[in-house]
Design a protein around this motif. Sequence first.
Motif, PDB file in Angstrom:
ATOM      1  N   MET A  10       0.840  -1.205   0.000  1.00 16.87           N
ATOM      2  CA  MET A  10       0.000   0.000   0.000  1.00 16.87           C
ATOM      3  C   MET A  10       0.874   1.253   0.000  1.00 16.87           C
ATOM      4  O   MET A  10       0.593   2.222  -0.702  1.00 16.87           O
ATOM      5  CB  MET A  10      -0.905  -0.005   1.235  1.00 16.87           C
ATOM      6  CG  MET A  10      -1.945  -1.109   1.260  1.00 16.87           C
ATOM      7  SD  MET A  10      -3.341  -0.831   0.150  1.00 16.87           S
ATOM      8  CE  MET A  10      -4.260   0.399   1.077  1.00 16.87           C
ATOM      9  N   ASN A  11       1.926   1.216   0.786  1.00 19.44           N
ATOM     10  CA  ASN A  11       2.857   2.348   0.825  1.00 19.44           C
ATOM     11  C   ASN A  11       3.453   2.615  -0.547  1.00 19.44           C
ATOM     12  O   ASN A  11       3.521   3.752  -1.015  1.00 19.44           O
ATOM     13  CB  ASN A  11       3.989   2.049   1.819  1.00 19.44           C
ATOM     14  CG  ASN A  11       3.834   2.824   3.109  1.00 19.44           C
ATOM     15  OD1 ASN A  11       2.834   3.500   3.304  1.00 19.44           O
ATOM     16  ND2 ASN A  11       4.814   2.738   3.985  1.00 19.44           N
ATOM     17  N   ASP A  70      -2.583   4.667   1.956  1.00 19.15           N
ATOM     18  CA  ASP A  70      -2.431   4.641   3.406  1.00 19.15           C
ATOM     19  C   ASP A  70      -2.321   3.196   3.886  1.00 19.15           C
ATOM     20  O   ASP A  70      -3.282   2.432   3.796  1.00 19.15           O
ATOM     21  CB  ASP A  70      -3.642   5.328   4.042  1.00 19.15           C
ATOM     22  CG  ASP A  70      -3.574   5.332   5.564  1.00 19.15           C
ATOM     23  OD1 ASP A  70      -2.539   4.930   6.122  1.00 19.15           O
ATOM     24  OD2 ASP A  70      -4.575   5.740   6.194  1.00 19.15           O
ATOM     25  N   SER A  71      -1.153   2.831   4.433  1.00 16.41           N
ATOM     26  CA  SER A  71      -0.939   1.452   4.864  1.00 16.41           C
ATOM     27  C   SER A  71      -1.824   1.068   6.043  1.00 16.41           C
ATOM     28  O   SER A  71      -2.067  -0.119   6.274  1.00 16.41           O
ATOM     29  CB  SER A  71       0.531   1.243   5.237  1.00 16.41           C
ATOM     30  OG  SER A  71       0.896   2.090   6.309  1.00 16.41           O
ATOM     31  N   ASN A  72      -2.330   2.042   6.789  1.00 14.90           N
ATOM     32  CA  ASN A  72      -3.169   1.736   7.944  1.00 14.90           C
ATOM     33  C   ASN A  72      -4.554   1.220   7.543  1.00 14.90           C
ATOM     34  O   ASN A  72      -5.340   0.819   8.403  1.00 14.90           O
ATOM     35  CB  ASN A  72      -3.317   2.966   8.839  1.00 14.90           C
ATOM     36  CG  ASN A  72      -2.052   3.229   9.637  1.00 14.90           C
ATOM     37  OD1 ASN A  72      -1.397   2.298  10.092  1.00 14.90           O
ATOM     38  ND2 ASN A  72      -1.686   4.493   9.772  1.00 14.90           N
ATOM     39  N   LYS A  73      -4.844   1.257   6.252  1.00 14.72           N
ATOM     40  CA  LYS A  73      -6.096   0.634   5.798  1.00 14.72           C
ATOM     41  C   LYS A  73      -6.041  -0.886   5.962  1.00 14.72           C
ATOM     42  O   LYS A  73      -7.082  -1.544   5.948  1.00 14.72           O
ATOM     43  CB  LYS A  73      -6.356   0.981   4.332  1.00 14.72           C
ATOM     44  CG  LYS A  73      -6.682   2.446   4.079  1.00 14.72           C
ATOM     45  CD  LYS A  73      -6.868   2.678   2.586  1.00 14.72           C
ATOM     46  CE  LYS A  73      -7.087   4.140   2.270  1.00 14.72           C
ATOM     47  NZ  LYS A  73      -7.159   4.390   0.816  1.00 14.72           N
ATOM     48  N   ILE A  74      -4.826  -1.418   6.061  1.00 11.91           N
ATOM     49  CA  ILE A  74      -4.681  -2.855   6.276  1.00 11.91           C
ATOM     50  C   ILE A  74      -4.807  -3.114   7.775  1.00 11.91           C
ATOM     51  O   ILE A  74      -3.844  -3.047   8.536  1.00 11.91           O
ATOM     52  CB  ILE A  74      -3.321  -3.373   5.745  1.00 11.91           C
ATOM     53  CG1 ILE A  74      -3.167  -3.034   4.263  1.00 11.91           C
ATOM     54  CG2 ILE A  74      -3.197  -4.877   5.975  1.00 11.91           C
ATOM     55  CD1 ILE A  74      -4.171  -3.710   3.354  1.00 11.91           C
ATOM     56  N   ASN A  75      -6.038  -3.382   8.203  1.00  9.92           N
ATOM     57  CA  ASN A  75      -6.356  -3.656   9.598  1.00  9.92           C
ATOM     58  C   ASN A  75      -7.572  -4.567   9.667  1.00  9.92           C
ATOM     59  O   ASN A  75      -8.523  -4.371   8.907  1.00  9.92           O
ATOM     60  CB  ASN A  75      -6.684  -2.357  10.351  1.00  9.92           C
ATOM     61  CG  ASN A  75      -5.550  -1.887  11.214  1.00  9.92           C
ATOM     62  OD1 ASN A  75      -4.889  -2.683  11.883  1.00  9.92           O
ATOM     63  ND2 ASN A  75      -5.304  -0.597  11.202  1.00  9.92           N
ATOM     64  N   PRO A  76      -7.571  -5.568  10.537  1.00 13.32           N
ATOM     65  CA  PRO A  76      -8.770  -6.399  10.669  1.00 13.32           C
ATOM     66  C   PRO A  76      -9.974  -5.577  11.099  1.00 13.32           C
ATOM     67  O   PRO A  76      -9.868  -4.729  11.983  1.00 13.32           O
ATOM     68  CB  PRO A  76      -8.371  -7.401  11.760  1.00 13.32           C
ATOM     69  CG  PRO A  76      -6.887  -7.429  11.741  1.00 13.32           C
ATOM     70  CD  PRO A  76      -6.472  -6.037  11.391  1.00 13.32           C
ATOM     71  N   LEU A 100      -8.546  -1.357  -1.994  1.00 13.51           N
ATOM     72  CA  LEU A 100      -8.288  -0.451  -0.880  1.00 13.51           C
ATOM     73  C   LEU A 100      -7.517   0.787  -1.329  1.00 13.51           C
ATOM     74  O   LEU A 100      -7.751   1.888  -0.835  1.00 13.51           O
ATOM     75  CB  LEU A 100      -7.501  -1.180   0.212  1.00 13.51           C
ATOM     76  CG  LEU A 100      -8.300  -2.146   1.101  1.00 13.51           C
ATOM     77  CD1 LEU A 100      -7.362  -2.933   1.991  1.00 13.51           C
ATOM     78  CD2 LEU A 100      -9.327  -1.410   1.937  1.00 13.51           C
ATOM     79  N   THR A 101      -6.593   0.612  -2.257  1.00 16.40           N
ATOM     80  CA  THR A 101      -5.794   1.738  -2.741  1.00 16.40           C
ATOM     81  C   THR A 101      -6.663   2.751  -3.465  1.00 16.40           C
ATOM     82  O   THR A 101      -6.410   3.959  -3.428  1.00 16.40           O
ATOM     83  CB  THR A 101      -4.683   1.236  -3.678  1.00 16.40           C
ATOM     84  OG1 THR A 101      -3.863   0.318  -2.951  1.00 16.40           O
ATOM     85  CG2 THR A 101      -3.812   2.370  -4.179  1.00 16.40           C
TER      86      THR A 101
END
Length: 996
Positions: free
Chosen positions: A206-207, A212-218, A993-994
């Motif tokens: 994502m980076n 935003d890499s914080n979109k990768i969250n359960p 997500l991106t």
Amino acid sequence: MYITTALLRRASSSSSNTSTTGKRLLSSLSKKPVSNSASSAISSNFNQTHQRSLSFYSASRSVQRWSHGVDWNSPASLVAQIRIASSTASLFQRNIATMASENAFKRILTSLPKPSGGEFGKFYSLPALNDPRIDKLPYSIRILLESAIRNCDGFQVTKEDVEKIIDWETSSPKQVEIPFKPARVLLQDFTGVPAVVDLACMRDAMNKLGSDSNKINPLVPVDLVIDHSVQVDVARSENAVQANMELEFQRNKERFAFLKWGSNAFHNMLVVPPGSGIVHQVNLEYLGRVVFNTDGMLYPDSVVGTDSHTTMIDGLGVAGWGVGGIEAEAAMLGQPMSMVLPGVVGFKLSGKLKNGVTATDLVLTVTQMLRKHGVVGKFVEFYGDGVGEISLADRATIANMSPEYGATMGFFPVDHVTLQYLKLTGRSDETVAMIEAYLRANKMFVDYREPQQERVYSSYLNIDLADVEPCVSGPKRPHDRVTLKDMKADWHSCLDNKVGFKGFAVPKETQEKVAKFSFHGQPAELKHGSVVIAAITSCTNTSNPSVMLGAGLVAKKACELGLQVKPWIKTSLAPGSGVVTKYLQKSGLQKYLNEQGFHIVGYGCTTCIGNSGDLDESVAASISENDIVAAAVLSGNRNFEGRVHPLTRANYLASPPLVVAYALAGTVDIDFNKEPIGVGKDGKDVYFKDLWPSTNEIAEVVQSSVLPDMFKSTYEAITMGNAMWNQLSVPAAKLYSWDPNSTYIHEPPYFKNMTMDPPGPHGVKDAYCLLNFGDSITTDHISPAGSIHKDSPAAKFLVEHGVDRKDFNSYGSRRGNDEIMARGTFANIRIVNKLLNGEVGPKTLHIPTGEKISVFDAAMRYKSAGVGTVVLAGAEYGSGSSRDWAAKGPMLLGVKAVIAKSFERIHRSNLVGMGIVPLCFKPGEDADTLGLTGHERYTIDLPSNINEIRPGQDVTVHTDNGKSFTCTARFDTEVELAYFNHGGILPYVIRQLTKQ
């Protein structure tokens, strides 16, 4: 913070190739992000949750686990509160995302009153639909229906999806696709480590794509129980638990630290430390809710897990099944699970088990019946008066074995027995009252004291429990059942038969061979069938007090009569939770198990996963030098050759009491009805009947020894961790710092050079055959979990990186390193490849040169030449564990397609998830009938436009010798086609997500 519902269910990202449904869903991508104020509120909520989670394992005063009050000082309460907080944030996101389309079923949102006044909460009432079709639905389908109604937002779940489920009787035979959103996700560490590796790698991707890499969250609760890393290095010792745990931490410190980092770096992810128990038993006794109450919204518990035996929770009336790690990761990230609406086999139980017959005997019988019936991809739902005659633990044993009989679920609806078990295991009276009230109100409760309304099933089976006989299964597959009375004859036929699932081809003249050796200075001997491993292990049986205490009673009677297990047999006991230890000690039976060598060795999945540890050198040498067909007897659920231990070619599944009995006999070559097990201290023969406890004996011990306080005290302590776990120090960074020298955790190459443009569908041109298999190739054959052979490519890699052989650990523990796992693909030492004319071992023929080399080396040669490969296989390809590395590994080796007679459910979807084409031969055809040798080159015609591919369509395969044949493309849903278009499920999720 962006709208999570933008993850698509039915479309590729290419707008030019988008179906009408896809365009409707793609429109959600253009919705604006949530406002800054809303984002701040959610982020604040998550940050507070995260800060509180840092104290998760600190000891503190205990409170009722099922309380809805907030007590942040309590670890037990903290688990629930983290989930409630995160669920609130997720619900808020969903509400924001679906403002344009309110739930179409809001009119049936109903209050559930408390008997004492007030209400438990609100729920979507199925009876309020006033649709007579619902009354006939199997209970398992009603759970899918409720989920679809509750999540009906017009985007991810539509009214049309709900109608398909209501019309299940008509629609299920048509293989229609539906979305399903599970309430939670469950992981164990063998599958959890690669899942967290993938999530960490996705953040990096994502980076790199500027997002935003914080979109990768359960976005749903995720529980990870570390239970697969303990090995039986030390056995027959009072100190075995501590010694094995110390070795476990020495080997796995890096993995454990990585998981602890993940529990801090990712929101809504909780890690249960090593030494706590087996994931499925912890799920059954502690994590399972049966009914959720989230902010006053009531709904059924449901779970998908990255271990195929997640189905054990079905015994508690919770819908749960195993999925591949890559599917679970997508579910964590908000992606609805796309599934084919399953058929449901109704399995009627009647009567009562005979005296002395165990739950294990029942489950092995059921497994054989269902395998024969054919239940792959289906639900099995148990019903009938006989269900009320078996305990919750017995039901869980049957449900656990769903993968062995091939079903997605083996489901037992909630009844009074379920409620009694919930109270036994420490759930509060108020919680149990809520569960019963909700399920009765929503027609999901079975009361066998009332007349039963007839339900419709796709097909029907039945068994009279009185017909079940004592039995075992083996020597190589769980569904090859053998009654105890036929065991000796069956064993001798296995010695005679040609090599296969029921054969070892031992020449007649050597079948009575005796191999004498010295074991620690005393004379010892082995024969074909000698037991060298006897293990009470795995979640299947260790959750069941009746068989565990039954094993203790057998040990007690043997001690009193003067029988002793031979010292060269490796005996072990690995309970599923600390509760087992407590009731074995209270009953006074653990001391007798110890006297027979069945000391507790650890709390986790040991022998059944291949973590059996080394045999004594003298025993190993005697087996190898004399080519002895040695036996293991274990109370697990898997007995595939090469899995339990490389030197035990015969492996039998049996109940815990039978494990003790066979250990005492020292051989599987015995007729328990006629031959003595040994000679007692009085010089008289001791027979099986002298040792076997009656059903009443066992019931009395269970009644007096298994108490609710044992569950409460065990699970109050489980959240506190242990000294070794609590001392692990991990960085606070949200992005993982990859160590290029690590042999445990390595950045995988899946997303390197990834762009926002999907690669599109791909055919296969002039591919070589990497391997040519027969039937029943398991995920264990494809990606073994056990020991790393000293001569394997993986061993060579480890040695080159400075790892001593004693520190190799297992393939399962190395799943965070793609370099090792690629080298371990198709590395099972018992694999049989037709390209080598039946020779056993992890090698293949490099077709261009005719050289016999390791599978990995051959694959690398093909890759370096720019040539793809295919795998030919028979029926049930990919059966066994839900092992995503069985799909990841072949992808890394350059496998482009697998052509098989049939696939096991989870593995087929995993292949699609990694961009590999699964093809099925037409009925009645296979490689042999088509005259394929594997020496051909294969071209598979697939359209280059994803819109021109349909689930289940015919595909032509051409070979360079002029032969062509037609296969069925096993893309079973439109969603799977979208994944394939993107090169796999994870690239698909990243791109969606991106774009948000």
